[in-house]
Scaffold this motif. Structure first.
Motif, short mmCIF file in Angstrom:
data_model
loop_
_atom_site.label_atom_id
_atom_site.label_comp_id
_atom_site.label_asym_id
_atom_site.label_seq_id
_atom_site.Cartn_x
_atom_site.Cartn_y
_atom_site.Cartn_z
N ASP A 1 44.47 21.93 39.49
CA ASP A 1 45.93 21.98 39.44
C ASP A 1 46.45 23.38 39.23
O ASP A 1 47.65 23.63 39.33
CB ASP A 1 46.45 21.10 38.30
CG ASP A 1 46.05 19.65 38.49
OD1 ASP A 1 46.12 19.17 39.63
OD2 ASP A 1 45.67 19.00 37.49
N GLY A 2 45.53 24.26 38.90
CA GLY A 2 45.96 25.62 38.62
C GLY A 2 44.75 26.52 38.48
O GLY A 2 43.62 26.05 38.40
N ILE A 3 45.01 27.82 38.44
CA ILE A 3 43.91 28.77 38.43
C ILE A 3 44.16 29.89 37.42
O ILE A 3 45.29 30.34 37.26
CB ILE A 3 43.72 29.37 39.84
CG1 ILE A 3 42.97 28.37 40.72
CG2 ILE A 3 42.99 30.70 39.80
CD1 ILE A 3 42.65 28.90 42.09
N VAL A 4 43.08 30.30 36.75
CA VAL A 4 43.16 31.48 35.91
C VAL A 4 42.46 32.63 36.61
O VAL A 4 41.34 32.49 37.11
CB VAL A 4 42.49 31.25 34.54
CG1 VAL A 4 42.41 32.56 33.77
CG2 VAL A 4 43.26 30.22 33.74
N LEU A 5 43.16 33.73 36.67
CA LEU A 5 42.67 34.88 37.40
C LEU A 5 42.19 35.95 36.43
O LEU A 5 42.92 36.35 35.54
CB LEU A 5 43.85 35.44 38.19
CG LEU A 5 43.54 36.08 39.51
CD1 LEU A 5 44.10 35.23 40.61
CD2 LEU A 5 44.15 37.45 39.54
N HIS A 6 40.98 36.42 36.64
CA HIS A 6 40.43 37.42 35.73
C HIS A 6 40.35 38.81 36.37
O HIS A 6 40.21 38.93 37.58
CB HIS A 6 39.03 37.00 35.29
CG HIS A 6 39.01 35.76 34.44
ND1 HIS A 6 39.22 35.79 33.08
CD2 HIS A 6 38.84 34.46 34.76
CE1 HIS A 6 39.16 34.56 32.60
NE2 HIS A 6 38.92 33.73 33.59
N ALA A 7 40.40 39.81 35.52
CA ALA A 7 40.15 41.18 35.94
C ALA A 7 40.96 41.62 37.16
O ALA A 7 40.41 41.98 38.19
CB ALA A 7 38.66 41.37 36.23
N PRO A 8 42.27 41.58 37.04
CA PRO A 8 43.10 41.95 38.18
C PRO A 8 43.07 43.45 38.48
O PRO A 8 42.91 44.26 37.58
CB PRO A 8 44.51 41.55 37.73
CG PRO A 8 44.47 41.68 36.24
CD PRO A 8 43.08 41.25 35.86
N GLU A 9 43.20 43.76 39.74
CA GLU A 9 43.40 45.15 40.12
C GLU A 9 44.89 45.46 40.10
O GLU A 9 45.71 44.55 39.97
CB GLU A 9 42.83 45.40 41.52
CG GLU A 9 41.35 45.09 41.57
CD GLU A 9 40.77 45.36 42.96
OE1 GLU A 9 41.44 46.05 43.76
OE2 GLU A 9 39.67 44.87 43.23
N MET A 10 45.21 46.73 40.27
CA MET A 10 46.62 47.12 40.13
C MET A 10 47.52 46.45 41.16
O MET A 10 48.66 46.12 40.90
CB MET A 10 46.74 48.63 40.23
CG MET A 10 46.07 49.31 39.04
SD MET A 10 46.40 51.04 38.99
CE MET A 10 48.16 51.08 39.21
N ARG A 11 47.00 46.33 42.35
CA ARG A 11 47.77 45.63 43.39
C ARG A 11 46.85 44.52 43.89
O ARG A 11 46.32 44.59 44.99
CB ARG A 11 48.14 46.60 44.51
CG ARG A 11 48.75 45.90 45.72
CD ARG A 11 48.97 46.87 46.85
NE ARG A 11 50.19 47.61 46.62
CZ ARG A 11 50.30 48.92 46.67
NH1 ARG A 11 49.24 49.64 46.96
NH2 ARG A 11 51.46 49.51 46.45
N ASP A 12 46.65 43.54 43.06
CA ASP A 12 45.63 42.54 43.36
C ASP A 12 46.08 41.56 44.45
O ASP A 12 47.07 40.86 44.29
CB ASP A 12 45.27 41.77 42.09
CG ASP A 12 43.89 41.15 42.20
OD1 ASP A 12 43.68 40.35 43.13
OD2 ASP A 12 43.03 41.47 41.36
N PRO A 13 45.35 41.54 45.56
CA PRO A 13 45.75 40.67 46.67
C PRO A 13 45.68 39.19 46.30
O PRO A 13 46.37 38.37 46.87
CB PRO A 13 44.74 41.00 47.77
CG PRO A 13 43.57 41.60 47.06
CD PRO A 13 44.14 42.29 45.86
N ARG A 14 44.85 38.88 45.33
CA ARG A 14 44.72 37.47 44.95
C ARG A 14 46.04 36.93 44.40
O ARG A 14 46.40 35.77 44.60
CB ARG A 14 43.62 37.33 43.89
CG ARG A 14 42.25 37.71 44.39
CD ARG A 14 41.24 37.69 43.27
NE ARG A 14 41.54 38.67 42.22
CZ ARG A 14 40.90 38.74 41.06
NH1 ARG A 14 39.95 37.87 40.78
NH2 ARG A 14 41.22 39.66 40.18
N ILE A 15 46.76 37.79 43.71
CA ILE A 15 48.03 37.35 43.14
C ILE A 15 49.03 37.02 44.24
O ILE A 15 49.66 35.96 44.25
CB ILE A 15 48.61 38.43 42.20
CG1 ILE A 15 47.68 38.58 40.99
CG2 ILE A 15 50.02 38.08 41.76
CD1 ILE A 15 48.12 39.62 39.99
#
Lengths: 343, 343
Positions: free
Chosen positions: B120-134
DNA sequence: TTGAAAGCGGTACCAT
DNA sequence: ATGGTACCGCTTTCAA
């Protein structure tokens, strides 16, 4: 996009589309190609829940982690082990579901998993010598594999373990070779299976050289810094204090080491400390403690193997339990060059 | 035992039983009691997959962990964070599914999760400054929360972060107070958001005291022991070598420390090393490195909070993104007594 | 207050 | 080779 829509889009029945996508033989190559293409194009993925409901397979494996202070499962090794397991799972198309459960709720957690039917199998961590969870799972009939073993359980089950006995025997041998005769064993709680095996290795080494086992030098407790610290303070007050400590966890070893450095009791005495942990090799060159350890990559490897073992068991019903015993690497002292870059 | 059987057993319809168990108001108290009792007695648990299929809610949250050498996410902090998150999940009745994914497969992994509908949702770890995953998750519309932030992404989203800038500013201040003026920053790769923020803190502290920022003392790379080791070797050859190292990860700090101890270059020089990591406080008393750190319990707390934040967001659709900034604890040097027993 | 029946999105058996 | 349909176990609308 779901199967129905995809079928409608293609002017085919759900049945045919499903068969095409799942590689059933009775579909014409031409149709299969067409279907596959459309599926790719629309980024179609079957709904896991629906599939699971229809097939009775959850395509997921559970890891139940005891959340108590006693086991300290959530330690550095855990990450590597899990990441190895994750590799196997994702190759085989399984999800990994993690359950962090308080000690008292362990058994209900298993019942729940089985009743909720959201996993096809379970990996069991940190078994005790007569672990009730194993008996429980056997009774329930849910496939499982154990990271470690349970000495007192005789019915067969799948497991993967490092050879803790031989590891500690070798470590003890090493200290004996250095000339130590008073070696203190700072062990984990001996209802934990690995701790029991480690003591046996320690004892075997002493016995083999005809060194008497002194109960005053045997300790078993939850592995904390305080425990290590206090153990040194206490043993150094003995008439014939130990000249070496064999410590079952690096965390406790920190306490041991600090006590040795601080204590006026040990001034001028030459004391060796050796420790073992499933994996803390990345500390090897930082903590002044000689570390007897499996490398990070071998812990990953263990995770990978154990997961694979469980998958095999799930997918070939009626197969006999599988087991595997790994030898720990022995690394003593500090390396001389820079540590190899782990990639 | 499933709903149908339970209903038959009670001589009621599935509907009524379901309503009774799920607390719907239109069931007579008497019936509800009877149903509840029977359910308890037979240890009935609704089949997760069926429920999920019917309700459209998976009751599971995904953590996607990049499996590359670059991020080294599977480090000690991870265990504590996950265990904190696990607590929130189990309270709220969610499962946690872990996906270890190779770097290149990141985006497809997200697409897959969304298509397979098993979280139902996701936790995102270790983002980059302009993280494409976001950006990807925003487009897909799957609820998510980030552990950390992505400076260059301006659209709002939920996150929880430690204040890396202030942490490093304080650490730098500490070194300046000791009289250091040549402080080398051994940072992580600065496309990682936290590394960028840490550098800003370092720079702010220097600037505030009118100390010039020397690009020769700024390093950013994957945080390995070798990296720390080589950085010291290199910088100690400068005409005006650093007298202090501020290291962004304890792993690299080990390399730094070893280089300092080994090197003939630094003989007789008094060098300070200070390091930061999200959590390695259990090393505090073992490794001779002053550690600037969040405690283990606060990392757990972070996991707990971030998970709660995501759950809230999932369960109250249309709610605005939630954010939280935690201050890191500062601990310098070695403690004097035994470490507190962590229970 | 209770029940019948239509989904949810697939799979698999039985026909054609 | 393809399609119709029952079914997996639960929720939910609609009717009684």
């Amino acid at each position: 996009m779901n199967l129905k829509q995809l079928a409608a889009h293609l002017g085919l029945s759900q049945t045919t589309v499903s068969r095409a996508l799942n590689g059933y033989p009775e579909v014409s190559e031409e149709t299969r190609k067409r279907v596959q293409q459309a599926a790719d194009q629309h980024n179609y993925r079957p709904n896991t829940r629906a599939k699971a409901l229809a097939t009775g397979r959850a395509m997921a494996i559970g890891h139940v982690i005891p959340l108590s202070s006693r086991h300290e499962m959530m330690n550095p090794i855990f990450g590597d082990f899990i990441s190895g397991a994750g590799e196997s799972y994702s190759n085989a198309g399984y999800d990994m579901v993690l359950s962090l459960v308080a000690d008292k709720e362990q058994s209900s957690a298993y019942h729940e998993m089985v009743a909720k039917r959201n996993v096809d199998g379970i990996v069991l961590h940190a078994p005790e010598m007569r672990d009730p969870r194993i008996t429980l799972l056997q009774k329930i009939g849910l496939p499982f594999a154990v990271h470690g073993r349970a000495t007192e359980i005789t019915t067969p089950y799948s497991w993967l373990d490092v050879n803790n006995r031989s590891a500690f025997q070798r470590a003890t041998d090493f200290l004996l070779d250095l000339g130590h005769r008073r070696i203190c064993l700072v062990n984990g709680q001996e209802n934990m299976d690995f701790a029991f095996r480690r003591r046996r290795g320690y004892e075997a080494a002493l016995t083999a050289r005809g060194v008497e086992i002194d109960p005053q030098l045997l300790f078993a407790d939850e592995m904390t810094e305080v425990y290590g610290y206090e153990t040194v303070r206490r043993t150094q007050r003995l008439d014939d204090p130990p000249t070496a400590y064999l410590v079952s966890s690096i965390i406790a070893a920190f306490g041991v080491r600090r006590a040795i450095e601080e204590s006026e009791l040990v001034m001028g005495r030459d004391i060796s400390v050796i420790t073992h942990d499933d994996d803390l090799s990345y500390l090897r060159n930082g903590a002044d403690v000689p570390v007897f350890t499996a490398t990070r990559s071998s812990v990953r490897e263990a995770g990978r193997k154990l997961a694979q073992l469980l998958i095999t068991q799930i997918e070939t019903p009626g197969s006999p339990p599988l087991t595997e015993l790994l030898e720990a690497e022995l690394t003593v002292g500090r390396s001389t060059g820079p540590a190899p870059n782990r990639t």
